[in-house]
Design a protein around this motif. Structure first.
Motif, PDB file in Angstrom:
ATOM      1  N   GLY A 239       2.560  -4.538  -5.373  1.00 30.30           N
ATOM      2  CA  GLY A 239       3.203  -4.911  -6.631  1.00 30.30           C
ATOM      3  C   GLY A 239       4.422  -4.072  -6.969  1.00 30.30           C
ATOM      4  O   GLY A 239       4.919  -4.122  -8.094  1.00 30.30           O
ATOM      5  N   ARG A 240       4.915  -3.276  -6.002  1.00 26.64           N
ATOM      6  CA  ARG A 240       6.007  -2.349  -6.297  1.00 26.64           C
ATOM      7  C   ARG A 240       7.308  -2.730  -5.610  1.00 26.64           C
ATOM      8  O   ARG A 240       8.162  -1.861  -5.362  1.00 26.64           O
ATOM      9  CB  ARG A 240       5.594  -0.924  -5.926  1.00 26.64           C
ATOM     10  CG  ARG A 240       4.343  -0.429  -6.676  1.00 26.64           C
ATOM     11  CD  ARG A 240       4.121   1.060  -6.487  1.00 26.64           C
ATOM     12  NE  ARG A 240       5.193   1.855  -7.046  1.00 26.64           N
ATOM     13  CZ  ARG A 240       6.015   2.627  -6.340  1.00 26.64           C
ATOM     14  NH1 ARG A 240       5.868   2.719  -5.035  1.00 26.64           N
ATOM     15  NH2 ARG A 240       6.972   3.312  -6.926  1.00 26.64           N
ATOM     16  N   ALA A 241       7.511  -4.012  -5.321  1.00 17.81           N
ATOM     17  CA  ALA A 241       8.738  -4.458  -4.648  1.00 17.81           C
ATOM     18  C   ALA A 241       9.967  -3.957  -5.391  1.00 17.81           C
ATOM     19  O   ALA A 241      10.066  -4.098  -6.612  1.00 17.81           O
ATOM     20  CB  ALA A 241       8.757  -5.984  -4.559  1.00 17.81           C
ATOM     21  N   GLY A 242      10.879  -3.347  -4.649  1.00 19.05           N
ATOM     22  CA  GLY A 242      12.121  -2.853  -5.240  1.00 19.05           C
ATOM     23  C   GLY A 242      12.016  -1.456  -5.820  1.00 19.05           C
ATOM     24  O   GLY A 242      13.025  -0.786  -6.036  1.00 19.05           O
ATOM     25  N   LEU A 243      10.799  -1.012  -6.084  1.00 13.17           N
ATOM     26  CA  LEU A 243      10.607   0.340  -6.620  1.00 13.17           C
ATOM     27  C   LEU A 243      10.603   1.345  -5.462  1.00 13.17           C
ATOM     28  O   LEU A 243      10.313   0.996  -4.333  1.00 13.17           O
ATOM     29  CB  LEU A 243       9.285   0.410  -7.401  1.00 13.17           C
ATOM     30  CG  LEU A 243       9.214  -0.484  -8.646  1.00 13.17           C
ATOM     31  CD1 LEU A 243       7.820  -0.460  -9.250  1.00 13.17           C
ATOM     32  CD2 LEU A 243      10.257  -0.049  -9.660  1.00 13.17           C
ATOM     33  N   PRO A 244      10.938   2.595  -5.777  1.00 10.12           N
ATOM     34  CA  PRO A 244      11.034   3.586  -4.701  1.00 10.12           C
ATOM     35  C   PRO A 244       9.682   3.947  -4.093  1.00 10.12           C
ATOM     36  O   PRO A 244       8.698   4.118  -4.820  1.00 10.12           O
ATOM     37  CB  PRO A 244      11.657   4.807  -5.405  1.00 10.12           C
ATOM     38  CG  PRO A 244      11.346   4.620  -6.846  1.00 10.12           C
ATOM     39  CD  PRO A 244      11.312   3.142  -7.094  1.00 10.12           C
ATOM     40  N   CYS A 245       9.672   4.035  -2.773  1.00 10.20           N
ATOM     41  CA  CYS A 245       8.498   4.523  -2.051  1.00 10.20           C
ATOM     42  C   CYS A 245       8.143   5.900  -2.591  1.00 10.20           C
ATOM     43  O   CYS A 245       9.016   6.739  -2.796  1.00 10.20           O
ATOM     44  CB  CYS A 245       8.803   4.606  -0.555  1.00 10.20           C
ATOM     45  SG  CYS A 245       7.576   5.513   0.393  1.00 10.20           S
ATOM     46  N   GLY A 249      11.294   7.383  -1.193  1.00 16.65           N
ATOM     47  CA  GLY A 249      12.254   6.857  -2.158  1.00 16.65           C
ATOM     48  C   GLY A 249      12.914   5.546  -1.784  1.00 16.65           C
ATOM     49  O   GLY A 249      13.590   4.928  -2.600  1.00 16.65           O
ATOM     50  N   THR A 250      12.715   5.104  -0.550  1.00 15.82           N
ATOM     51  CA  THR A 250      13.278   3.818  -0.129  1.00 15.82           C
ATOM     52  C   THR A 250      12.635   2.682  -0.921  1.00 15.82           C
ATOM     53  O   THR A 250      11.428   2.696  -1.141  1.00 15.82           O
ATOM     54  CB  THR A 250      13.001   3.590   1.379  1.00 15.82           C
ATOM     55  OG1 THR A 250      13.484   4.718   2.112  1.00 15.82           O
ATOM     56  CG2 THR A 250      13.671   2.318   1.871  1.00 15.82           C
ATOM     57  N   PRO A 251      13.427   1.685  -1.339  1.00 17.03           N
ATOM     58  CA  PRO A 251      12.832   0.559  -2.076  1.00 17.03           C
ATOM     59  C   PRO A 251      11.752  -0.155  -1.254  1.00 17.03           C
ATOM     60  O   PRO A 251      11.956  -0.453  -0.080  1.00 17.03           O
ATOM     61  CB  PRO A 251      14.031  -0.369  -2.321  1.00 17.03           C
ATOM     62  CG  PRO A 251      15.215   0.522  -2.268  1.00 17.03           C
ATOM     63  CD  PRO A 251      14.887   1.590  -1.257  1.00 17.03           C
ATOM     64  N   ILE A 252      10.635  -0.421  -1.905  1.00 18.50           N
ATOM     65  CA  ILE A 252       9.521  -1.123  -1.258  1.00 18.50           C
ATOM     66  C   ILE A 252       9.909  -2.576  -1.026  1.00 18.50           C
ATOM     67  O   ILE A 252      10.514  -3.213  -1.883  1.00 18.50           O
ATOM     68  CB  ILE A 252       8.261  -1.055  -2.152  1.00 18.50           C
ATOM     69  CG1 ILE A 252       7.807   0.396  -2.323  1.00 18.50           C
ATOM     70  CG2 ILE A 252       7.138  -1.906  -1.588  1.00 18.50           C
ATOM     71  CD1 ILE A 252       7.417   1.101  -1.055  1.00 18.50           C
ATOM     72  N   CYS A 265       6.768  -0.043   2.866  1.00 19.83           N
ATOM     73  CA  CYS A 265       7.980   0.771   2.911  1.00 19.83           C
ATOM     74  C   CYS A 265       8.599   0.619   4.301  1.00 19.83           C
ATOM     75  O   CYS A 265       7.954   0.942   5.300  1.00 19.83           O
ATOM     76  CB  CYS A 265       7.665   2.243   2.651  1.00 19.83           C
ATOM     77  SG  CYS A 265       9.112   3.294   2.983  1.00 19.83           S
ATOM     78  N   PRO A 266       9.857   0.145   4.354  1.00 21.51           N
ATOM     79  CA  PRO A 266      10.475  -0.112   5.654  1.00 21.51           C
ATOM     80  C   PRO A 266      10.774   1.166   6.436  1.00 21.51           C
ATOM     81  O   PRO A 266      11.048   1.090   7.632  1.00 21.51           O
ATOM     82  CB  PRO A 266      11.779  -0.846   5.282  1.00 21.51           C
ATOM     83  CG  PRO A 266      12.063  -0.452   3.874  1.00 21.51           C
ATOM     84  CD  PRO A 266      10.718  -0.224   3.225  1.00 21.51           C
ATOM     85  N   VAL A 267      10.703   2.300   5.775  1.00 20.74           N
ATOM     86  CA  VAL A 267      10.970   3.557   6.478  1.00 20.74           C
ATOM     87  C   VAL A 267       9.667   4.229   6.923  1.00 20.74           C
ATOM     88  O   VAL A 267       9.512   4.634   8.060  1.00 20.74           O
ATOM     89  CB  VAL A 267      11.794   4.520   5.590  1.00 20.74           C
ATOM     90  CG1 VAL A 267      11.883   5.911   6.216  1.00 20.74           C
ATOM     91  CG2 VAL A 267      13.184   3.929   5.355  1.00 20.74           C
TER      92      VAL A 267
END
Length: 270
Positions: A239-245, A249-252, A265-267
């Motif tokens: 539920g955290r799409a766009g929010l920082p990992c 800190g990378t956007p989810i 998290c793509p990283v």
DNA sequence: CTCCGATCCTGATGGC
DNA sequence: TGCCATCAGGATCGGA
């Protein structure tokens, strides 16, 4: 809605107040669930003592000694104790009245839940093909690696398959994969032994932590409005799409597949 | 057998 | 405010 932690929290919440008590009557207000609630459930259970409330996967098993009531909460089901003279609201399908005056009440707006009877739950069609319990030792790194062999489906789909392992739903699948550093879309068959080991461990710790969080919320549940088994999840990714990992800190990212979304998290996840 | 989409149902939410 | 589309934590079914 309820995944294993919610179902287990529900079980822990109701068993102490029900075990050893005699069921007096079952009041079926609306029999329409995934399957109709058997009309003779009251006749068959009345007068019997509830020995224990067990859990298998997301199923609750009410042990009446040789006869079991199977309850599944589906997507929107919840159990709670109704106060004396508390009137039933919309979607309150079933009440169980115990001899000491205790009333257990099932609410299920979406009606994907189920209330069934069985004298042999392990061989009931709904339970017969269930995989291992995720918190037990037979759900292991070696087991998961073996289960992944030759599978082209995504690892997320695989761990949500109750024939592989029970109790892992859409939320905890995403959360476990996040904890293991594995992307949800990876083909199951391409996970390494080490990744399977990480994932099996992550599933266990993720569910265990959620059960613990549920346990700590249990004390509130007797409160007038307290539904049982629902609690705030401190999500890593769900539920955290766009929010920082929370780690880097990378956007989810959100992965939408067939009306079920995954988050990662793509990283941090490979 | 495996995989994937459609499907059961109601309610909450957000855009216009 | 009203209306409509979208989405929701499960699990089964059928077609490819």
């Amino acid at each position: 809605m309820p995944e294993l932690p919610e179902v287990e929290t529900t079980r822990r919440g109701i068993e102490p107040r029900l075990a050893g008590k005699t069921l007096e009557a079952v009041e079926i207000r609306d029999a329409r669930l995934r399957w109709p609630v058997p009309g003779d459930i009251g006749a068959r259970l009345a007068g019997k003592k509830l020995l224990a409330v067990r859990r298998r996967g997301k199923y609750l098993l009410f042990d009446f000694g040789g006869l079991f009531q199977i309850v599944h909460l589906g997507m929107s089901g919840s159990l709670r104790f109704a106060a004396k003279n508390e009137t039933a609201a919309a979607h309150d399908h079933v009440d169980w009245h115990f001899a000491d005056g205790t009333t257990l009440r099932l609410r299920d707006p979406r009606r994907f839940g189920a209330v069934l009877l069985s004298d042999d739950p392990p061989n009931h069609p709904l339970l017969a093909h269930l995989g291992p319990e995720p918190l037990r030792s037979d759900f292991s790194a070696a087991y998961l690696y073996r289960a992944c062999r030759g599978r082209k489906t995504s690892i997320k789909n695989l761990i949500m398959d109750s024939r592989i392992v029970v109790g892992v739903g859409n939320i905890y699948a995403s959360e476990s994969l996040s904890a293991a550093g594995i992307r949800p879309g990876r083909a199951a068959g391409r996970l390494t032994r080490a990744e399977c080991a990480k994932l099996a461990a992550a599933v266990k710790t993720t569910l265990q932590n959620a059960v613990r969080a549920g346990g700590s919320s249990l004390r509130d549940y007797v409160a007038a409005n307290g539904e049982l088994g629902y609690f705030q999840l401190h999500a890593r990714v769900y539920g955290r799409a766009g929010l920082p990992c929370r780690a880097c800190g990378t956007p989810i990212k959100k992965l939408a597949t067939a009306q079920r979304s995954s988050f990662y998290c793509p990283v941090c996840q490979k």
